[in-house]
Motif scaffolding. Structure first.
Motif, short mmCIF file in Angstrom:
data_model
loop_
_atom_site.label_atom_id
_atom_site.label_comp_id
_atom_site.label_asym_id
_atom_site.label_seq_id
_atom_site.Cartn_x
_atom_site.Cartn_y
_atom_site.Cartn_z
N VAL A 102 0.86 -1.19 0.00
CA VAL A 102 0.00 0.00 0.00
C VAL A 102 0.89 1.23 0.00
CG1 VAL A 102 -1.84 1.28 1.16
CG2 VAL A 102 -1.75 -1.22 1.36
N ARG A 103 0.70 2.10 -0.96
CA ARG A 103 1.57 3.27 -1.10
C ARG A 103 1.46 4.21 0.09
NH1 ARG A 103 -1.07 5.49 -6.51
NH2 ARG A 103 -0.90 3.23 -6.80
N ALA A 104 2.57 4.89 0.35
CA ALA A 104 2.68 5.93 1.39
C ALA A 104 2.50 5.39 2.80
CB ALA A 104 1.71 7.08 1.13
N THR A 105 2.60 4.06 2.96
CA THR A 105 2.42 3.50 4.29
C THR A 105 3.73 3.42 5.05
OG1 THR A 105 2.60 1.25 3.43
CG2 THR A 105 0.40 2.14 3.69
N THR A 106 3.60 3.40 6.36
CA THR A 106 4.73 3.31 7.28
C THR A 106 4.62 2.02 8.09
OG1 THR A 106 3.52 4.43 9.03
CG2 THR A 106 4.78 5.83 7.50
N THR A 107 5.60 1.81 8.95
CA THR A 107 5.52 0.67 9.86
C THR A 107 4.29 0.78 10.76
OG1 THR A 107 7.02 1.86 11.36
CG2 THR A 107 8.00 0.20 9.90
N ALA A 108 3.93 2.00 11.14
CA ALA A 108 2.74 2.19 11.97
C ALA A 108 1.48 1.76 11.23
CB ALA A 108 2.62 3.65 12.41
N ASP A 109 1.38 2.12 9.95
CA ASP A 109 0.22 1.72 9.15
C ASP A 109 0.13 0.21 9.05
OD1 ASP A 109 -0.55 4.40 8.43
OD2 ASP A 109 1.11 4.43 7.01
N TYR B 113 8.86 -1.85 13.67
CA TYR B 113 9.32 -2.98 12.85
C TYR B 113 9.48 -4.22 13.73
CZ TYR B 113 11.05 -4.23 8.19
OH TYR B 113 11.17 -4.73 6.91
N ASP B 114 10.03 -4.03 14.90
CA ASP B 114 10.23 -5.13 15.83
C ASP B 114 8.88 -5.73 16.24
OD1 ASP B 114 12.23 -6.64 17.36
OD2 ASP B 114 11.25 -5.80 19.12
N LYS B 115 7.88 -4.88 16.48
CA LYS B 115 6.55 -5.37 16.84
C LYS B 115 5.93 -6.18 15.70
CE LYS B 115 5.38 -1.54 19.98
NZ LYS B 115 4.56 -0.32 20.12
N ILE C 286 11.06 4.96 17.21
CA ILE C 286 9.68 4.57 16.96
C ILE C 286 9.61 3.64 15.74
CG2 ILE C 286 7.39 5.41 16.29
CD1 ILE C 286 7.96 7.90 17.95
N PHE C 287 10.27 4.04 14.69
CA PHE C 287 10.30 3.25 13.45
C PHE C 287 10.83 1.84 13.71
CE2 PHE C 287 13.82 2.79 10.05
CZ PHE C 287 13.15 1.80 9.36
N ASP D 142 8.84 5.81 6.67
CA ASP D 142 9.21 6.28 8.01
C ASP D 142 10.40 7.22 7.92
OD1 ASP D 142 7.89 4.24 10.37
OD2 ASP D 142 7.93 3.49 8.32
N ILE D 143 11.37 6.80 7.11
CA ILE D 143 12.57 7.62 6.91
C ILE D 143 12.19 8.92 6.21
CG2 ILE D 143 14.84 7.70 5.79
CD1 ILE D 143 14.73 4.54 6.01
N GLY D 144 11.41 8.79 5.13
CA GLY D 144 11.02 9.98 4.37
C GLY D 144 10.15 10.94 5.14
#
Length: 225
Positions: A69-76, A115-117, A110-111, A101-103
């Protein structure tokens, strides 16, 4: 304690609508998907991977499902992890998440914790799945690709560089290894001698054209079989 995380609030409404629409489509498709197959999951670098058109040529005994899914992060990904991973109960997972997340300049702690979760949940709920954490693709911030204003270009690349991606790769590899998963580099052939993504393989400096994915897929084959 919930593993849900805050989603970025600065996305354009059109992108948020697209994300919601594609998540709804994935939820429907998951109901008829086969279990125990191969999953590609992550952000736009996975979403636009043309694997549907290519997997028939791979002669695999498994189906590859793409849940990028575009524009998603680890939180998403954490917030929608059932739709994007667990509803499919995959036997093999290729994950490429975190470049946004980096961008978006998400704090590194947090990032990496997100990822660990993600990997912890996969380990707990899919203990027999083979998981491959992918190295981030290189980008090209030096060439001009047209079709965008300088302001949009500068904003997109304000916190994106190969140096930042490489630094993150090192730490993501540690997260993968800590969870007992393989960190893979399938980028051989994407970058030129200067370390930048080759111009002919990208349409905007950050996303691959089909020729770029052809290289990636060639590098991935040994993990797919």
């Amino acid at each position: 304690m919930s593993d849900k995380a805050a989603e970025p609030t600065n996305l354009h409404p059109d992108i948020i609508k697209f994300q919601n629409d594609i998540l709804a489509r994935y939820a429907v498709e998951n109901q008829i998907a086969q279990k125990g197959q191969i999953l590609f999951v992550g952000s736009s670098s996975m979403e636009i991977f043309p694997i549907d058109q290519r997997q028939q040529d791979l002669n695999l005994d498994k189906v590859i499902y793409n849940r990028g899914v575009r524009a998603t992060t680890t939180a998403d990904l954490l917030n929608h992890i059932d739709t994007l991973i667990f509803d499919l109960a995959p036997g093999k997972i290729f994950i490429n998440i975190g470049s946004n997340d980096i961008g978006f300049n998400v704090p590194e702690d947090i990032f990496l914790a997100n990822y660990d979760k993600i990997l912890n949940q996969v380990k707990a709920r899919l203990p027999d799945a083979a998981v491959y954490v992918m190295k981030y693709f290189p980008i090209n911030t030096v060439d001009s690709f047209g079709g965008e204003g300088k302001q949009e270009h500068d904003q997109f690349y304000a916190h994106r560089s190969n140096e930042l991606l490489e630094a993150a790769n090192t730490k993501v590899e540690q997260v993968a290894e800590r969870n007992g998963y393989k960190f893979i580099d399938v980028n051989t052939g994407l970058a030129g001698a200067d370390g930048n993504l080759r111009k002919e393989l990208t349409f905007d400096g950050a996303h691959l054209l089909p020729a770029g994915y052809e290289i990636v897929l060639g590098n991935m084959k040994k993990y797919l079989i």
